[in-house]
Design a protein around this motif. Sequence first.
Motif, mmCIF file in Angstrom:
data_model
loop_
_atom_site.group_PDB
_atom_site.id
_atom_site.type_symbol
_atom_site.label_atom_id
_atom_site.label_comp_id
_atom_site.label_asym_id
_atom_site.label_seq_id
_atom_site.Cartn_x
_atom_site.Cartn_y
_atom_site.Cartn_z
ATOM 1 N N LEU A 127 -36.263 -10.985 18.680
ATOM 2 C CA LEU A 127 -36.081 -10.396 20.004
ATOM 3 C C LEU A 127 -34.607 -10.380 20.393
ATOM 4 O O LEU A 127 -34.129 -9.418 20.998
ATOM 5 N N ASN A 128 -33.884 -11.436 20.012
ATOM 6 C CA ASN A 128 -32.450 -11.489 20.300
ATOM 7 C C ASN A 128 -31.696 -10.365 19.604
ATOM 8 O O ASN A 128 -30.844 -9.714 20.206
ATOM 9 N N LEU A 129 -31.983 -10.128 18.324
ATOM 10 C CA LEU A 129 -31.211 -9.103 17.612
ATOM 11 C C LEU A 129 -31.604 -7.698 18.040
ATOM 12 O O LEU A 129 -30.815 -6.766 17.888
ATOM 13 N N LEU A 130 -32.804 -7.531 18.600
ATOM 14 C CA LEU A 130 -33.141 -6.225 19.179
ATOM 15 C C LEU A 130 -32.223 -5.927 20.354
ATOM 16 O O LEU A 130 -31.831 -4.778 20.574
ATOM 17 N N ASP A 131 -31.878 -6.969 21.105
ATOM 18 C CA ASP A 131 -31.010 -6.826 22.266
ATOM 19 C C ASP A 131 -29.544 -6.705 21.865
ATOM 20 O O ASP A 131 -28.782 -5.974 22.498
#
Length: 143
Positions: free
Chosen positions: A81-85
């Motif tokens: 989820l962090n790397l999607l952001d």
Amino acid sequence: MDGRAGEDVHDSPNAWVARHIHSFLETGGQARPGMNDLLLTTRGRKSGTLRRTALVYGRDGDRFVLAASNGGAPNHPAWYLNLLDDPEVTVQVGTETFAARARTATAEEKPPLWLLMISIMPSYADYQRQISRDIPVVIVERV
């Protein structure tokens, strides 16, 4: 590893993963001989702090391949989820640390990369059978 521009890096809150990160760093990336492990640092989408986790990886040419399995949990792992952001990540393989960009494999790219990851970690296939979410495959490329 120091964070970007000297920022503090926070290791996974999962005790097993935190111990694995420590072992990875102590052994120059050889915490589990015979396994391809790397450290991935992402920026927390809520906190803005740097977050580090240890993951099994595959290689596709110069690219690193990851499975966002979360141990077969019904939700995506926080690192994914962090790397999607923020797709700008830091990777450590062995003793080498480098900047990279991460993205989810497209539907066309995924099948052979998923088979690669299953060949490395057969439990990924079991995880996928146990959950309704589609486990994303992530491609990480040096920048």
